[in-house]
Design an enzyme around this catalytic site. Structure first.
Site, PDB file in Angstrom:
ATOM      1  N   HIS A 750       0.854  -1.182   0.000  1.00  0.00           N
ATOM      2  CA  HIS A 750       0.000   0.000   0.000  1.00  0.00           C
ATOM      3  C   HIS A 750       0.893   1.236   0.000  1.00  0.00           C
ATOM      4  CE1 HIS A 750      -3.144  -2.772   1.980  1.00  0.00           C
ATOM      5  NE2 HIS A 750      -3.367  -2.681   0.675  1.00  0.00           N
ATOM      6  N   GLU A 753       1.418   3.751   2.862  1.00  0.00           N
ATOM      7  CA  GLU A 753       1.914   3.286   4.158  1.00  0.00           C
ATOM      8  C   GLU A 753       3.439   3.389   4.218  1.00  0.00           C
ATOM      9  OE1 GLU A 753      -1.950   0.361   4.606  1.00  0.00           O
ATOM     10  OE2 GLU A 753       0.023  -0.541   4.409  1.00  0.00           O
ATOM     11  N   HIS A 847       2.913  -3.318   7.022  1.00  0.00           N
ATOM     12  CA  HIS A 847       1.872  -2.344   6.664  1.00  0.00           C
ATOM     13  C   HIS A 847       1.851  -1.183   7.644  1.00  0.00           C
ATOM     14  CE1 HIS A 847      -0.746  -4.507   3.643  1.00  0.00           C
ATOM     15  NE2 HIS A 847       0.102  -5.465   3.995  1.00  0.00           N
ATOM     16  N   GLU A 932       1.372  -4.376  11.395  1.00  0.00           N
ATOM     17  CA  GLU A 932       0.776  -3.049  11.238  1.00  0.00           C
ATOM     18  C   GLU A 932       1.495  -2.070  12.142  1.00  0.00           C
ATOM     19  OE1 GLU A 932      -1.617  -2.223   9.204  1.00  0.00           O
ATOM     20  OE2 GLU A 932      -2.791  -4.031   8.751  1.00  0.00           O
TER      21      GLU A 932
HETATM   22 ZN    ZN Z   1      -1.781  -1.791   4.342  1.00  0.00          ZN
END
Ligand code: ZN
Length: 1088
Positions: A750, A753, A847, A932
């Site tokens: 992504h 990010e 992420h 994350e």
């Molecule tokens: Zn992500």
């Protein structure tokens, strides 16, 4: 009286022993009562009132479920239709009906069925001069209007006119009736038809005048409830487009603005401010984004697909969507749906099934990606300096040499004055234009800058950056470099606390927004920057009093900047390539500022609400001046930060959110950069990898950067291999190398990010370092790292997608080799490892998380998923290695930013196509994770209350690497050094901590301090308020013509107490009840 007493006695006992019977009995009595039997009727009402007032709402709901509403309606209709309606009965009946009806969702339809609606309207017509009766009728009508068809029925029978007449201008008389009329009128406006009628008859304008009148004359603040009711009435009108239009044309917004300003200056008027603000937001006329099309400025022809007809759909604003019901619904976050339903319960889908989606022959191509398995390590013996440089890059040295030998042209250099007065144009024309490398001047500029300011940022080299950037392919063909990426960044010395949220930020911002509408003369509304427009934009000469914006550089994505007021700018982000959505990431340059002036920025087309921006997170800022003075830092910046639904931007599909923040720059005429988060470009990565490769000792560290595949735009997706070189070429050592388990790490699928890249940078640097733990790790594992799965997205300033406008992390089930090559080949490579018996021990995809604090892992567990989903499958019989939890437990101890309590191992259907789930299920990797990292900061540990900087993110990457050592503690017996490091580092005991997974979809933040209520027209008053008003009507201090002789009880009463029936009639019943309740039960009169 005696028969009634007998009945009461029975009833009272039955309340305890046989409650159902009570209602049956009452129903019977109501249905067949003789209208003349006033005494009986009153007694029954009395009992009911007592019963219903004493307990909780449960009693009323029970009564409703037993047909109580119908019984009351029937009794009402029968009483009212008699030749001479008896108000001694009707009044209590109406009161009771209002109380019960308020709690009966079906009351409107029931009233229609019983023909009670028009009966009550008739009673109201007959009693407009009798305020007490009128009030009773109004409450009942209001309650009936809970059904829109009832409201329509009343409207058709001129109910609006009757009710409106009872709303008087400011007065000291009949206040209760006036309020009841306002409330009833508001309830009737639930119907759009009634709204239209009300507008046509000028009632909206009249309501505004009334509001103003009550506002102006309410000197002693005694009429706040009526003023609030009037606002609510206007809010109901504003639920329809025609109502909103009327409010605007009748000057409603400036009236509300002015009256609210007065309210703010007085204590005790808080309850009027919030509804007025809501109303203003709602009425603020909606306009489309000021763009010709909301589609991305960039389109990219996709292989095998027709070129999108880029002009076909300009449908930013679709008239058909101006539907009355589309109001202000908050964006439906997919994460908010019922989480339990999303859990995978099909055991077959939860059981790891390593079955490749392609043939073995197809996997053959990945042999080359395991060079360490085939390398002969000749240099270990020969100590020769064989160039082990990466596959794809041997031109670098040449590039740099070109630069350094290009001639020095002093005339291109800025003068000394310029060095202290940086101009954007200097950078763009001279310093940072990577495409001008061949031309005279460029490299000399870089050299001079470095000579003069000579900075040293570890693992970064501006010249190498500029050279590398020339190979980065962007859709727009960017040739200009953003200074921070070029120059480099060091984390500031001090850690930065989360921003305090001042009170009423949103309110203040809404007021400012409303002023745009009511003070248009203050509005500049000038386009300062426009990516669509290629004509010369607002240059410093053309617009000396404006800020200047620029974002035509890698990862930049500002589309348009509009100066709204002298120090306020609306900014619009470019959508992801080939799409018209996903805006959240931003990165742009701003210059031409005056120091110390607060500039307000509004990014008006964000798509996500509830981000950490409402919880202490700040954007980041980089000052070129500061950098040249030795402070090359991205720092958190901005005050009065708020992310809220913007009142007037219309989108065809959802509400936009506006991120608003205020920045005070430190230097005049600086060149600054603002970003969502610390940028980390593709060129930064490529530069970094080259620096790392040069930094390692090739005798000890096997570092190889290879091209996994090319992206759609022709950029290289790198795969890096890191492991320890064998001690010698002896069979034993080569064998040990070739049997090291693999760890596969990926990041930045992504593009928005960027935190993931900083974490990965930490991992890479640690793994290449000479730290003894890093050495042990290299000896223990072969690391296969794909640091950027979505280079094209990163380069072109996307937030979420690749060039296909699709989320690459939803392509893992069936990745298309042509459209999602990086995923296709990463998956292929994992299959390959699987096919040669080298299934990775750990897979982790890095992420960033925009709505949570801390760093945490999502993993996969079949048992936990089945258990959490409430599946009937007996999980005890299923076998599952609990090893998937080890890393999280280790990280919880050694990584300050990490939080075990945020981790989760549930497999969701909606995540079936993500890397984590597919690698777990199809490749059979037990420890398959998403890691994350917060954009904001931590709410636990030593970083609690602090925003994360790149230092903390990099540290997290390092700690993640270190944690991997725990998995090998028991495996490598012959390497005592490794065991020593692992134990010393971790000092672990093996007890499994029995933490339970958290449901990560539950909201991690409490509602924002001053969350603006976006829902359209909730009843702000509630049952208690109505009860109090109804109760007051029987014991009013207000004059009452007819019942003036009835004993008055002026005391303020608790609204739970019963008041329906005149006092003198109550005595008997009360006595009876008191005695009976003692007899029947002695303690409490439970109905259930
Ligand atoms: Zn992500």
């Amino acid at each position: 009286m005696s028969s009634a007493n007998a009945l009461l006695e029975r009833l009272d006992c039955f309340v305890v022993v046989e409650p159902n019977f009570v209602w049956t009995e009452l129903h019977f009595l109501f249905s067949f009562q003789n209208a003349g039997d006033k005494e009986n009727m009153l007694n029954i009402l009395n009992v009911l009132d007592e019963l219903l007032s004493a307990g909780t709402d449960r009693r009323i709901h029970h009564m409703i479920s037993k047909g109580g509403s119908e019984a009351l309606l029937t009794a009402l209709v029968n009483s009212a239709r008699s030749f001479t309606p008896n108000y001694t009965i009707l009044l209590p009946l109406l009161h009771l009906l209002a109380k019960v009806g308020y709690r009966d969702r079906q009351i409107g339809l029931k009233a229609q069925k019983a023909d009670a609606v028009l009966v009550v309207l008739g009673l109201l017509r007959q009693n407009t001069e009798n305020s007490r009766r009128a009030a009773a009728c109004l409450w009942v009508l209001r309650v009936f209007c809970s059904s829109v068809t009832t409201a329509n029925l009343l409207g058709k029978n001129r109910g609006l006119d009757v009710v409106f007449k009872l709303i008087s201008p400011h007065s000291t008389k009949h206040l209760r009736t006036v309020k009841a009329a306002v409330d009833a009128f508001a309830a009737m406006l639930r119907s759009k038809v009634n709204c239209r009628t009300a507008v046509a008859k000028g009632y909206i304008a009249d309501l505004l005048k009334l509001y103003e009148d009550w506002h102006n004359n309410d000197v002693n603040l005694k009429n706040i409830p009526i003023r609030r009711a009037l606002l609510h009435c206007l809010q109901c009108a504003a639920n329809s487009a025609v109502g909103r239009d009327a409010l605007v044309t009748e000057g409603g917004i400036s009236l509300l603005f002015q009256t609210t300003q007065t309210c703010l200056t007085m204590k005790g008027l808080e309850s009027l401010v919030e509804p007025a603000i809501q109303l203003m937001r709602k009425c603020n006329p909606k306009v489309p984004l000021p763009l010709t099309s909301d589609k991305s400025v960039f389109s990219f022809p996709l292989p095998g697909q027709p070129v999108d007809d880029w002009d076909a759909d300009l449908g930013l604003y679709d008239d058909s969507l101006e539907d009355d019901s589309d109001e202000d619904a908050e964006n439906e976050e997919p994460d908010n749906r019922d989480y339990e339903d999303d859990l995978e319960t099909d055991v077959n889908k939860l059981r790891p099934q390593p079955e490749p989606d392609r043939t073995l022959e197809q996997l053959g191509q990945y042999v080359r990606l395991c060079p360490e398995l085939h390398h002969d390590f000749q240099d270990l013996d020969s100590s020769s300096e064989v160039d082990e440089s990466s596959d794809d890059d041997s031109t670098l040295e040449g590039d740099l040499n070109d630069e350094t030998q290009s001639d020095q042209r002093g005339s291109d250099l800025p003068s000394d004055r310029d060095e202290h007065h940086l101009h954007t144009s200097d950078f763009h024309k001279h310093y940072l234009n990577c495409s001008r490398r061949g031309q005279k001047g460029h490299s000399s500029m870089v050299d001079r800058l470095l000579e003069k300011y000579g900075i040293c940022i570890p693992n970064h080299d501006p010249r190498l950056y500029a050279a590398t950037a020339a190979n980065t392919k962007s859709i727009a063909g960017y040739s200009i470099l953003a200074f921070p990426d070029f120059w480099g960044h060091l984390p500031p010395q001090e850690q930065e606390p989360m921003a305090k949220r001042p009170q009423h930020v949103q309110r203040k911002k809404v007021f400012e927004d409303i002023q745009r509408l009511i003070c248009p003369e203050d509005i500049i509304n000038k386009v300062i920057f426009d990516m669509d427009d290629h004509s010369p934009q607002c240059t410093p000469d053309m617009c000396p009093s404006s800020l200047h914006f620029f974002s035509k550089f890698e990862s930049g994505n500002l589309r348009k900047a509009i100066q709204i007021r002298s120090h306020e700018y609306d900014l619009i982000l470019n959508a992801d390539v080939n799409s018209s959505a996903f805006c959240q990431w931003f990165y742009f340059e701003v210059s031409g500022m005056v120091a110390g002036v607060p500039y307000r920025f509004n990014i008006i087309n964000c798509e996500k609400g509830n981000s950490q921006y409402n919880y202490g997170m700040q954007p980041v800022l980089y000052s070129v001046r500061d950098a040249l003075e030795g402070r090359p830092h991205w720092v958190r910046t901005g005050s009065e930060i708020s992310l809220h639904i913007y009142s007037h931007i219309l989108h065809s599909a959802f509400s936009f959110y506006t991120l608003t923040f205020t920045v005070m720059f430190h230097h005049d005429d600086d060149v600054c950069y603002l970003a969502y988060h610390y940028p980390y470009t593709y060129t930064t990565l490529q530069t970094h990898l080259k620096m790392l490769e040069k930094s390692v000792d090739p005798q000890k560290v096997f570092f190889r950067q290879q091209n996994l595949c090319d992206t759609l735009a022709g950029n290289s997706c790198s795969l890096v291999t890191i492991t320890a070189c064998p001690t010698s070429r002896a069979w034993k050592h080569l064998h040990q190398l070739r049997n090291r388990p693999c760890v596969v790490l990926t990041a930045r699928v992504h593009p928005g990010e960027s935190n993931a890249s900083w974490v990965l940078k930490g991992t890479l640097e640690f793994l290449c370092s000479s730290d003894p733990v890093a050495e042990s790790l290299r000896e223990a594992y072969i690391f296969k790292i794909i640091p950027m799965l979505n280079p094209d997205g990163v380069i072109n300033g996307n937030n979420r997608c690749s060039l296909t406008a699709e989320d690459l992390n939803r392509q893992w089930l069936m990745p298309d080799p042509n459209l999602s090559p990086t995923i296709y080949h990463t998956k292929g490579f994992l299959y390959y490892l699987n096919s040669i018996g080298r299934t990775p021990l750990v897979f982790c995809d890095y992420h960033g998380h925009s709505r949570k604090k801390n760093v945490f892992l999502y993993g996969c567990s079949m048992k936990e998923t089945l258990w959490q989903s409430g599946s009937p499958i007996n999980t005890a019989s299923l076998k599952e290695d609990p090893g998937y939890r080890t890393l999280a437990k280790t990280l919880d101890r050694i990584a300050p930013a990490f939080s075990f309590n945020n981790c989760n191992y549930l497999v969701e259907k909606s995540r079936a196509s993500t890397a984590r789930v597919v690698v777990w299920r199809e490749i059979g990797v037990l420890r398959s994770y998403t890691m994350e990292s917060t954009y904001n900061g931590c709410n636990q540990g030593i970083y609690k209350g602090l925003q994360t900087g790149t230092r903390e993110l990099e540290e997290m990457g390092m700690k993640f690497s270190q944690s991997l050592l725990t998995l090998r503690r028991n495996a490598i017996h012959y390497n005592s050094r490794l065991i020593h490091h692992a134990s010393a580092l971790l000092d672990l005991d093996d007890r499994l901590l029995d933490h339970k997974s958290n449901n990560f979809f539950e909201d991690d933040e409490p509602p924002c301090m001053e969350e603006i209520e976006y829902s359209s027209c909730s009843d702000p008053f509630g049952a208690n308020e109505l009860d109090t008003e109804v109760n007051g009507n029987t014991s009013s201090e207000e004059e009452d013509e007819e019942d003036a002789d009835i004993c008055r009880d002026g005391k303020q009463r608790n609204n739970r107490k019963s008041h329906l029936v005149p006092h003198y009639l109550k005595q008997d019943a009360l006595e009876t009840l008191t005695i009976k309740s003692g007899q029947c039960n002695g303690s409490n009169g439970y109905l259930y």
